[in-house]
Design a protein around this motif. Structure first.
Motif, mmCIF file in Angstrom:
data_model
loop_
_atom_site.group_PDB
_atom_site.id
_atom_site.type_symbol
_atom_site.label_atom_id
_atom_site.label_comp_id
_atom_site.label_asym_id
_atom_site.label_seq_id
_atom_site.Cartn_x
_atom_site.Cartn_y
_atom_site.Cartn_z
ATOM 1 N N UNK A 225 2.167 -6.951 -4.340
ATOM 2 C CA UNK A 225 1.197 -6.434 -5.476
ATOM 3 C C UNK A 225 1.716 -5.355 -6.116
ATOM 4 N N UNK A 226 2.666 -4.968 -5.676
ATOM 5 C CA UNK A 226 3.296 -3.415 -6.556
ATOM 6 C C UNK A 226 2.739 -2.318 -6.232
ATOM 7 N N UNK A 227 3.413 -1.189 -6.074
ATOM 8 C CA UNK A 227 3.205 0.302 -5.926
ATOM 9 C C UNK A 227 3.631 1.156 -7.292
ATOM 10 N N UNK B 226 6.171 6.901 1.304
ATOM 11 C CA UNK B 226 6.315 5.818 1.756
ATOM 12 C C UNK B 226 5.599 4.745 1.333
ATOM 13 N N UNK B 227 6.291 3.583 1.006
ATOM 14 C CA UNK B 227 5.559 2.521 0.546
ATOM 15 C C UNK B 227 5.540 1.137 1.562
ATOM 16 N N UNK B 228 4.379 0.645 1.788
ATOM 17 C CA UNK B 228 4.427 -0.491 2.725
ATOM 18 C C UNK B 228 4.085 -1.840 2.056
ATOM 19 N N UNK B 229 4.678 -2.900 2.839
ATOM 20 C CA UNK B 229 4.509 -4.192 2.664
ATOM 21 C C UNK B 229 4.190 -5.016 3.548
ATOM 22 N N UNK C 230 0.813 -1.131 0.163
ATOM 23 C CA UNK C 230 -0.056 -0.062 -0.033
ATOM 24 C C UNK C 230 0.957 1.197 0.066
ATOM 25 N N UNK C 231 0.528 2.202 -0.772
ATOM 26 C CA UNK C 231 -0.820 2.159 -1.464
ATOM 27 C C UNK C 231 -0.570 1.632 -2.988
ATOM 28 N N UNK C 232 -1.477 1.345 -3.514
ATOM 29 C CA UNK C 232 -1.369 0.806 -4.939
ATOM 30 C C UNK C 232 -0.548 1.835 -5.937
ATOM 31 N N UNK C 233 -0.970 3.134 -5.723
ATOM 32 C CA UNK C 233 -0.421 3.856 -6.632
ATOM 33 C C UNK C 233 -0.204 5.350 -5.775
ATOM 34 N N UNK D 2 -1.511 -7.743 -15.320
ATOM 35 C CA UNK D 2 -1.638 -6.939 -13.860
ATOM 36 C C UNK D 2 -0.320 -6.542 -13.235
ATOM 37 N N UNK D 3 0.671 -6.963 -13.822
ATOM 38 C CA UNK D 3 2.186 -6.800 -13.426
ATOM 39 C C UNK D 3 2.433 -7.605 -12.063
ATOM 40 N N UNK D 4 1.345 -8.683 -11.952
ATOM 41 C CA UNK D 4 2.134 -9.394 -10.908
ATOM 42 C C UNK D 4 3.341 -10.504 -11.206
ATOM 43 N N UNK D 5 4.231 -10.488 -10.347
ATOM 44 C CA UNK D 5 5.255 -11.488 -10.616
ATOM 45 C C UNK D 5 5.217 -12.676 -9.892
ATOM 46 N N UNK D 6 5.050 -13.976 -10.734
ATOM 47 C CA UNK D 6 4.921 -15.110 -9.974
ATOM 48 C C UNK D 6 5.891 -16.106 -10.357
ATOM 49 N N UNK D 7 6.726 -16.653 -9.219
ATOM 50 C CA UNK D 7 7.736 -17.774 -9.420
ATOM 51 C C UNK D 7 7.080 -18.717 -10.142
ATOM 52 N N UNK D 8 8.032 -19.301 -11.184
ATOM 53 C CA UNK D 8 7.511 -20.689 -11.815
ATOM 54 C C UNK D 8 8.550 -21.772 -11.267
#
Lengths: 111, 115
Positions: A103-105, A19-22, A6-9, B40-46
């Motif tokens: 999930x990426x930011x 700040x980006x949280x994981x 979070x956040x997503x963007x 969706x840009x998700x990076x998934x291990x194979x």
């Protein structure tokens, strides 16, 4: 099991902080941070190992809270070059060095 | 010199075809990985190999088969390609130790489009 970021963007002006949280639902052995620019490969920024340490990389630093199973990435005085998608990668231990990416930011820094 | 190189960079193919992606690293790393990044840009291990030994084999269709002839090379062969296989496939490598964790170096990716 995928860590949630979070956040997503976030959109920033040059010079602002972010700040980006994981957050993980499983115990963490280490946390990695990567930045991926559009159309390019993810690039390794830093790794935080068990021990709650904080690390720095120019104006980008990160912290790791094992108890809360969380990590945060701090970007100070952002520059245009900071734009991209930030991923945390969580390592839960074991013999494989396997990373599960978050999930990426998406971070956009504007002039 | 490129540290982790993948070929081809782009791959457009028809459903049902078989294709391969090659990866090579000159970093002296022990471990290599295949990741899939979807729309969706998700990076998934194979998969992952450590010194030619398969150590990670996630829930991936049998149509995907990795091969590591030596610790500097990791290839991915895909049989009977389906539309859902369209994605960017990244190869990565890292040092390896059971006592710590090391950062990954990624290749530039292979954009696979199945039509």
């Amino acid at each position: 099991q995928q860590p949630v970021q979070s956040p997503q963007a976030v959109i920033l002006r040059e010079g602002e902080d972010a700040v980006i949280n994981c957050s993980s639902s499983k115990a963490l052995y280490s946390v990695h941070w990567y930045r991926q620019k559009h159309g390019e490969a993810p690039v390794f920024l830093m790794i935080l190992l068990k021990g709650g340490e904080q690390k720095g990389h120019e104006k980008i630093s990160a912290s790791f809270n094992e108890k809360k199973q969380q990590s945060s990435l701090y970007l100070t005085a952002s520059q245009l070059s900071y734009s991209g998608t930030y991923f945390c990668g969580t390592d839960h231990g074991g013999a494989t060095n396997k990373l599960i990416f978050g999930t990426g930011t998406l971070l956009a820094v504007q002039p | 010199d490129t540290a982790v190189s993948q070929t081809p960079k782009y791959l457009v193919t028809q459903m049902g075809n078989d294709k391969s992606i090659k990866c090579e690293q000159n970093l002296g790393h022990d471990t290599m990985y295949w990741y899939k990044q979807d729309s969706k840009k998700f990076l998934k291990i194979m998969f992952s190999y450590n010194n030619k030994e398969l150590i990670i084999n996630e829930t991936v269709p049998n149509r995907f088969s990795p091969k590591s002839p030596d610790k500097a090379h990791l290839n991915l062969h895909i049989n009977s390609l389906e539309l859902g296989d369209s994605a960017v496939y990244f190869c990565a490598s890292s040092r390896y130790s059971t006592g710590t964790s090391y950062g990954y170096t990624f290749g530039s990716g292979t954009r696979l489009t199945v039509v």
